[in-house]
Enzyme design. Structure first.
Site, PDB file in Angstrom:
ATOM      1  N   GLU A 116       6.944 -11.765  22.527  1.00  0.00           N
ATOM      2  CA  GLU A 116       6.044 -12.426  23.474  1.00  0.00           C
ATOM      3  C   GLU A 116       6.213 -13.895  23.477  1.00  0.00           C
ATOM      4  O   GLU A 116       6.461 -14.747  24.516  1.00  0.00           O
ATOM      5  CB  GLU A 116       4.633 -12.077  23.453  1.00  0.00           C
ATOM      6  CG  GLU A 116       3.840 -12.617  24.571  1.00  0.00           C
ATOM      7  CD  GLU A 116       3.073 -13.847  24.528  1.00  0.00           C
ATOM      8  OE1 GLU A 116       2.619 -14.470  25.458  1.00  0.00           O
ATOM      9  OE2 GLU A 116       3.284 -14.528  23.384  1.00  0.00           O
ATOM     10  N   THR A 165      22.174 -47.609  12.156  1.00  0.00           N
ATOM     11  CA  THR A 165      22.462 -48.415  13.519  1.00  0.00           C
ATOM     12  C   THR A 165      23.526 -47.507  14.351  1.00  0.00           C
ATOM     13  O   THR A 165      24.535 -47.891  14.480  1.00  0.00           O
ATOM     14  CB  THR A 165      23.047 -49.764  13.153  1.00  0.00           C
ATOM     15  OG1 THR A 165      24.167 -49.803  12.072  1.00  0.00           O
ATOM     16  CG2 THR A 165      21.877 -50.857  12.631  1.00  0.00           C
ATOM     17  N   ASP A 194       4.512 -10.389  17.432  1.00  0.00           N
ATOM     18  CA  ASP A 194       5.169 -11.418  17.082  1.00  0.00           C
ATOM     19  C   ASP A 194       4.327 -12.739  17.090  1.00  0.00           C
ATOM     20  O   ASP A 194       3.575 -12.758  17.750  1.00  0.00           O
ATOM     21  CB  ASP A 194       6.544 -11.665  17.780  1.00  0.00           C
ATOM     22  CG  ASP A 194       6.266 -12.018  19.400  1.00  0.00           C
ATOM     23  OD1 ASP A 194       5.436 -11.533  19.891  1.00  0.00           O
ATOM     24  OD2 ASP A 194       7.238 -12.931  19.928  1.00  0.00           O
TER      25      ASP A 194
END
Lengths: 455, 455
Positions: A150, A312, A85
């Site tokens: 892993e 904002t 992986d």
């Protein structure tokens, strides 16, 4: 006459490139089918080179690819570990070429996983082929176990190992998932840092608010999170979590002097990553900061409006991923508990804090006086023409500690990467030199190791 | 007999809802065509109710919708301002119904822009219709000017106003983009805070790094940014930027006592936003913190890995959006320069900091002794049955200061929103009561104003 490796290196590279095209990202569920495709590809290649009992061992997550070649039960057994992986590839826009369309450029293979760890795993597959063709077989028993989780904590590997101690019985573990100091300075890592990784969430108001109407009168979770994170280091860059350093193994002056002999230049280090200045924990060198000292870093942060232009808003929630690298004799469980307790305790009243531990791993130091270590060092001396330097690395391979606990086995970290390979980053790459040097070196390890064990 | 408003209120609501379906988000270029569609819709409705010279005035950005009805050059003229653009709607997943598919529920219209400012603008359109039908016309001259860039700083409006002083000549400006204290407590805002808004970028290493290999030895830009942000407030929540408070107008004890008479409960305030505790600048009340005191808030922050799972990365860059609300007599230019200078000065060596000002606006106090203010207060007293309280608001309408400078005109802020309307947030809404009360009140303003000016 050219060696088998020299005659076949183009094909070896082509096979690796085909494998790197499969985006086996374990952290993101949308790549789940690709992860399995990468496992199937690996299993097929192991069969081709002559390994036996090749199987995809199912787990609660991604499968573990197992294979072996038992030539004589009375001979020693090497268990090879690696992972197929890879890390997520984002941010994609920073890659010069797409992460899953490998290219070879200036002597490097560019792709996610090129080095970590598909490129290094594939050296082992091809080393078996070399031994089968040149020596007529392997000189001792071999077992291989390549996992697909892993990069997300190896949780299912631990369960698998606990349940299959007989199947995995061996004399030593061999892993290529680390690096060397430079292509003309071979080295072998003999220490690794552990890991404690957390996601934190800070909640202020129960909805996003207008910063004009509410600003100044409510706790802003982003400002609060920044304040909490800032407080985790003091002015000397010591970590402020109480009891954090209690179990840290301090090195002797002699050991620190020995470490300081490894070639390192702060100027080159700065230049290689484009920094005009570096700093870290006061009283320690760069080499020490990245190996024998624990650290705390924010790996990600997000909250509020992050799009184009201005909004904002006061966000309701802010998040961060925070990890600590651990050294002997800290333990992942201990530090995880200390962090969680401390981080919750420093939250100002009015905000809520949630700490979710992701995964951990234990720090480890491997022996340099074993038969296997010497076999590896001799192999490197043969192929590089120089004795490798033992180094302590900053990364974590949590399963090394787990193998010791569960299987009683030491590990040899015979890695061929470089710090500059940009693993976990855009433009990850692996040197063609390093890939081929690995395939050349690994058979020497087996020959040295089998011969020494038979004496 | 039912009033014209009562007989037509269902249709008025339907028209508003049709308009709210158009996602006129000015901050995001992908909505550019929708912004224009919303302008066209508004222009068509202004023509329908009988305004003249309706046009889309082109700018470098989104068009300004202009219209007028000049009944007699010797009569006074009211210039109405509003905006048809809206804030971005993300995070979409926190909306109970889609932001651009308005629904009426429990007496409220839920949609982005329902209150800010399409709902309030549309009150004016329908107030004209009411006057045309009930009074046979408007009692004085009117001009309207509705822009499409209020949420991104109104830059092109300033250019338009400077270039069209003749066309915009008037006696007073009328704006509905603010709120009242409660539906049974009418109020008129007479003060607004200014704004200074920045995006900051902190760059550490020139690429993302592996936190195991580099952690502890390099400046992590996220940790650095957190430390910089944390340092912007001291332990009393005062802002630490040097000279920041130099020009702040301090209120007298009498003025503060007058303000304290407005109905407010910290307990209800906390409950309304789900906070167990609130705090802000030491020495000031909640009402004062949101009106007469300047503030600094982080509106957004991002950097590193923010996806699922764990990635052990040290990011190359970290970002934040930071804004300050200003009070008389601070100026946007002054505070923008102070912030930029200070933020760059606190960067530790080795990291690079870039500060990009987004937009600013000036704080303003409007007179309460003018003919127009009294006309508005009398109108509210007629329709609410109570005299409105003059209040100082925390939000910013930067163009109010600009109108004073460029056109020499005072503004009356005749708004009908509530703090709980969740403007700029998920589930923004506007009370049907408030929408209709606005349409009922505005014609009284015109009648009062025209009558008083003719005396």
């Amino acid at each position: 006459m050219a060696s088998y490796l020299a005659s076949n290196q183009e094909r070896f590279l082509t096979e690796l490139i085909d494998w790197l095209c499969i985006p086996s990202v374990s952290a993101d569920p949308k790549f789940q089918a690709d992860v399995r495709k990468a496992a199937d590809y690996l299993a097929d290649r192991l069969r081709e080179v002559g390994l036996e009992n090749v199987e995809l061992c199912e787990t609660a997550g991604n499968p573990i690819v197992y294979a072996d070649k038992i030539i004589d039960p009375s001979l020693p057994t090497v268990l090879v570990y690696g992972h197929y992986d890879v890390q997520p590839a984002d941010p994609y826009e920073l890659w010069d070429s797409p992460p899953f369309e490998p290219v070879i450029k200036d002597g490097n293979i560019y792709a996610r996983g090129a080095c970590d760890d598909k490129g290094q795993v594939y050296m082992h597959v091809k080393a078996f082929e070399v031994m089968m063709q040149e020596d007529g077989g392997v000189p001792c028993n071999v077992k291989v176990m390549f996992e697909g989780e892993e990069e997300i904590g190896s949780n299912n590997l631990g369960i698998f190992v606990k349940a299959n101690k007989e199947k995995l019985a061996a004399d030593v573990i061999l892993i290529s998932d680390t690096g060397i100091l430079a292509n003309d300075t071979p080295s072998i890592e003999v220490g690794l840092r552990g890991l404690s990784y957390h996601e934190v969430e800070v909640t202020g108001p129960n909805r996003d608010l207008h910063s004009g109407l509410y600003g100044g009168a409510v706790p802003n979770p982003i400002n609060v999170l920044c304040k909490m994170i800032a407080s985790l280091h003091d002015e000397n860059n010591h970590i402020t979590i109480p009891a954090f350093y209690n179990n840290v193994a301090e090195l002797s002056a002699e050991e620190r002097a020995e470490m300081a002999k490894a070639p390192h230049s702060d100027e080159e280090f700065k230049k290689s990553i484009g920094l005009s200045n570096i700093y870290g924990e006061k009283g320690y060198s760069t080499m020490e900061r990245t190996s024998i000292r624990p650290t705390l870093d924010v790996n990600g942060i997000w909250g509020g409006y992050t799009g184009e232009g201005a909004k904002t808003v006061i966000a309701s929630k802010a998040y961060a991923k925070i990890s600590m690298r651990l050294v002997p004799h800290q333990t992942s469980d201990e530090i995880t508990a200390l962090f969680q307790q401390h981080f919750e305790s420093i939250a100002p009243s009015g905000v809520q804090v949630k700490v979710t531990p992701h995964h951990g791993g234990e720090p480890v130091v491997t022996p340099t006086d074993s038969v296997a270590y010497r076999a590896a060092a001799d192999a490197m001396e043969t192929t590089f023409g120089k004795r490798p330097i033992p180094t302590r690395g900053g990364g974590s391979i949590p399963i090394v500690a787990m193998f010791k606990t569960e299987l009683g086995l030491d590990t040899v970290l015979l890695g061929f990467g470089l710090d500059s390979d940009a693993i976990h980053s855009p433009n990850e790459h692996y040197g063609v030199f390093n890939f081929l040097k690995g395939i050349e070196t690994i058979p020497h390890f087996y020959r040295n190791y089998a011969a020494a064990m038979q004496k």
